[in-house]
Design a protein around this motif. Structure first.
Motif, PDB file in Angstrom:
ATOM      1  N   PRO A  35       0.809  -1.218   0.000  1.00 12.07           N
ATOM      2  CA  PRO A  35       0.000   0.000   0.000  1.00 12.07           C
ATOM      3  C   PRO A  35       0.840   1.265   0.000  1.00 12.07           C
ATOM      4  O   PRO A  35       2.017   1.260   0.373  1.00 12.07           O
ATOM      5  CB  PRO A  35      -0.777  -0.119   1.310  1.00 12.07           C
ATOM      6  N   ILE A  36       0.205   2.361  -0.403  1.00 12.20           N
ATOM      7  CA  ILE A  36       0.756   3.701  -0.229  1.00 12.20           C
ATOM      8  C   ILE A  36      -0.394   4.604   0.202  1.00 12.20           C
ATOM      9  O   ILE A  36      -1.518   4.471  -0.297  1.00 12.20           O
ATOM     10  CB  ILE A  36       1.418   4.233  -1.521  1.00 12.20           C
ATOM     11  N   GLY A  37      -0.145   5.485   1.164  1.00  8.75           N
ATOM     12  CA  GLY A  37      -1.171   6.396   1.646  1.00  8.75           C
ATOM     13  C   GLY A  37      -1.359   7.587   0.721  1.00  8.75           C
ATOM     14  O   GLY A  37      -0.513   7.893  -0.122  1.00  8.75           O
ATOM     15  N   LEU A  38      -2.466   8.290   0.910  1.00 14.06           N
ATOM     16  CA  LEU A  38      -2.800   9.413   0.036  1.00 14.06           C
ATOM     17  C   LEU A  38      -1.777  10.543   0.151  1.00 14.06           C
ATOM     18  O   LEU A  38      -1.362  11.118  -0.867  1.00 14.06           O
ATOM     19  CB  LEU A  38      -4.199   9.933   0.369  1.00 14.06           C
ATOM     20  N   ALA A  39      -1.360  10.875   1.371  1.00 16.59           N
ATOM     21  CA  ALA A  39      -0.405  11.977   1.549  1.00 16.59           C
ATOM     22  C   ALA A  39       0.913  11.684   0.850  1.00 16.59           C
ATOM     23  O   ALA A  39       1.486  12.543   0.173  1.00 16.59           O
ATOM     24  CB  ALA A  39      -0.171  12.227   3.039  1.00 16.59           C
ATOM     25  N   GLU A  40       1.404  10.453   0.976  1.00 13.37           N
ATOM     26  CA  GLU A  40       2.660  10.100   0.322  1.00 13.37           C
ATOM     27  C   GLU A  40       2.500  10.077  -1.189  1.00 13.37           C
ATOM     28  O   GLU A  40       3.387  10.518  -1.930  1.00 13.37           O
ATOM     29  CB  GLU A  40       3.159   8.738   0.812  1.00 13.37           C
ATOM     30  N   LEU A  41       1.369   9.579  -1.674  1.00 12.23           N
ATOM     31  CA  LEU A  41       1.131   9.569  -3.121  1.00 12.23           C
ATOM     32  C   LEU A  41       1.161  10.985  -3.681  1.00 12.23           C
ATOM     33  O   LEU A  41       1.799  11.249  -4.711  1.00 12.23           O
ATOM     34  CB  LEU A  41      -0.218   8.914  -3.425  1.00 12.23           C
ATOM     35  N   ARG A  42       0.475  11.904  -2.994  1.00 15.65           N
ATOM     36  CA  ARG A  42       0.423  13.284  -3.472  1.00 15.65           C
ATOM     37  C   ARG A  42       1.793  13.944  -3.436  1.00 15.65           C
ATOM     38  O   ARG A  42       2.160  14.696  -4.340  1.00 15.65           O
ATOM     39  CB  ARG A  42      -0.577  14.078  -2.642  1.00 15.65           C
ATOM     40  N   SER A  43       2.558  13.670  -2.407  1.00 14.27           N
ATOM     41  CA  SER A  43       3.874  14.304  -2.303  1.00 14.27           C
ATOM     42  C   SER A  43       4.857  13.724  -3.313  1.00 14.27           C
ATOM     43  O   SER A  43       5.783  14.407  -3.757  1.00 14.27           O
ATOM     44  CB  SER A  43       4.448  14.127  -0.888  1.00 14.27           C
ATOM     45  N   THR A  44       4.631  12.473  -3.705  1.00 12.81           N
ATOM     46  CA  THR A  44       5.534  11.806  -4.635  1.00 12.81           C
ATOM     47  C   THR A  44       5.165  12.067  -6.078  1.00 12.81           C
ATOM     48  O   THR A  44       6.023  12.247  -6.939  1.00 12.81           O
ATOM     49  CB  THR A  44       5.537  10.287  -4.374  1.00 12.81           C
ATOM     50  N   ALA A  45       3.846  12.094  -6.375  1.00 14.84           N
ATOM     51  CA  ALA A  45       3.418  12.173  -7.783  1.00 14.84           C
ATOM     52  C   ALA A  45       2.125  12.947  -7.910  1.00 14.84           C
ATOM     53  O   ALA A  45       1.133  12.443  -8.413  1.00 14.84           O
ATOM     54  CB  ALA A  45       3.250  10.759  -8.344  1.00 14.84           C
ATOM     55  N   ASP A  46       2.121  14.174  -7.447  1.00 17.33           N
ATOM     56  CA  ASP A  46       0.933  15.024  -7.597  1.00 17.33           C
ATOM     57  C   ASP A  46       0.984  15.671  -8.984  1.00 17.33           C
ATOM     58  O   ASP A  46       1.274  16.849  -9.139  1.00 17.33           O
ATOM     59  CB  ASP A  46       0.889  16.085  -6.502  1.00 17.33           C
TER      60      ASP A  46
END
Length: 262
Positions: free
Chosen positions: A18-29
């Motif tokens: 899994p990956i959380g929403l905050a990390e996803l946004r910071s990595t690939a927004d």
């Protein structure tokens, strides 16, 4: 989409970390990005995810890996947004509200064409129970992002799309979305869907992604498809749809209107 196909897609996604929403946004927004879209049989998607599994993570929120989306698209009576997409106008735009039904969140989005084939997307938080209406605050937001005031005041709901989405992140920072159960509905209630097929979109700042390479090796190429424009063309007899002819014929059981014989 059949239950068996849904189960197969869900099962392969469950194997990913899994990956959380905050990390996803910071990595690939990726609000400014290059998109490639594919319409696949679920079996092809399952094979792709299995092949790329060591490089992928899947967005997971409160234990969920698949989320219900509802989007309301706005256009003028003359369908300026549709025709802008159909003819590739330099100042083309798309306006919609996007609702994340599992969380109850909603945003107003405007998408405009950037340079080198990129899409620029801007968002404003919106009320879920107002997702099919624009107010003065919404129109002001549109004005700030290159939508002419005369156009924004003529926008009305034109099409609703509903589907379920999973989002994957590659170790190269690219993002992939997997949409199942896509259905497009007009205000009159007419509808069209993709059946058991899956819509996959690869999103990156410009580089070719691992998913692209896998699908190309399978002999598959990106398709010209827009949930709004393709759905509206499939449901509106006589609407010029040359840009999406191949996709409409192959995936939406569509045929162009023929003139009546006298």
């Amino acid at each position: 989409m059949t239950r068996a196909a849904c189960a197969a897609v869900g099962s392969v996604l469950d194997t990913l970390p899994p990956i959380g929403l905050a990390e996803l946004r910071s990595t690939a927004d990726l609000q400014t990005r290059l998109d490639r879209k594919y319409i696949l049989a679920p079996e092809v998607l399952v094979a792709a995810v299995r092949a790329l599994a060591p490089t992928l993570r899947v967005l997971t929120i409160d234990g969920l890996r698949e989320f219900a989306y509802d989007s309301v698209y706005f256009d003028t009576p003359a369908l300026d947004s549709y025709h802008g997409a159909a003819t590739g106008r330099r100042r083309r735009f798309k306006v919609r509200t996007r609702s994340y039904l599992d969380s109850g969140e909603c945003v107003l989005e405007v998408k405009t064409a950037g340079g080198r084939g990129h899409t620029v997307k801007e968002r404003l938080p919106w009320l879920l129970d107002r997702r099919d209406a624009l107010d003065d605050a919404g129109r002001e937001f549109l004005h700030r992002h290159r939508i002419d005031p005369d156009v924004s005041h003529r926008l009305t709901p034109t099409l609703v799309t509903r589907y379920r989405r999973s989002t994957l992140l590659g170790d190269d920072g690219a993002r992939f979305t997997v949409d199942t159960g896509l259905r497009c509905v007009t205000p009159s209630g007419a509808s069209v869907d993709l059946g058991r097929k899956v819509l996959v979109e690869t999103k990156s700042p410009g580089a070719v992604t691992g998913m692209d390479r896998f699908l190309w090796a399978c002999g598959l190429r990106p398709v010209t498809v827009s949930k709004y424009a393709t759905g509206l063309a499939a449901l509106t007899p006589g609407l010029a749809a040359n840009k999406w002819n191949t996709t409409l014929r192959r995936h939406f059981c569509w045929a162009p209107a023929t003139p009546e014989r006298v």
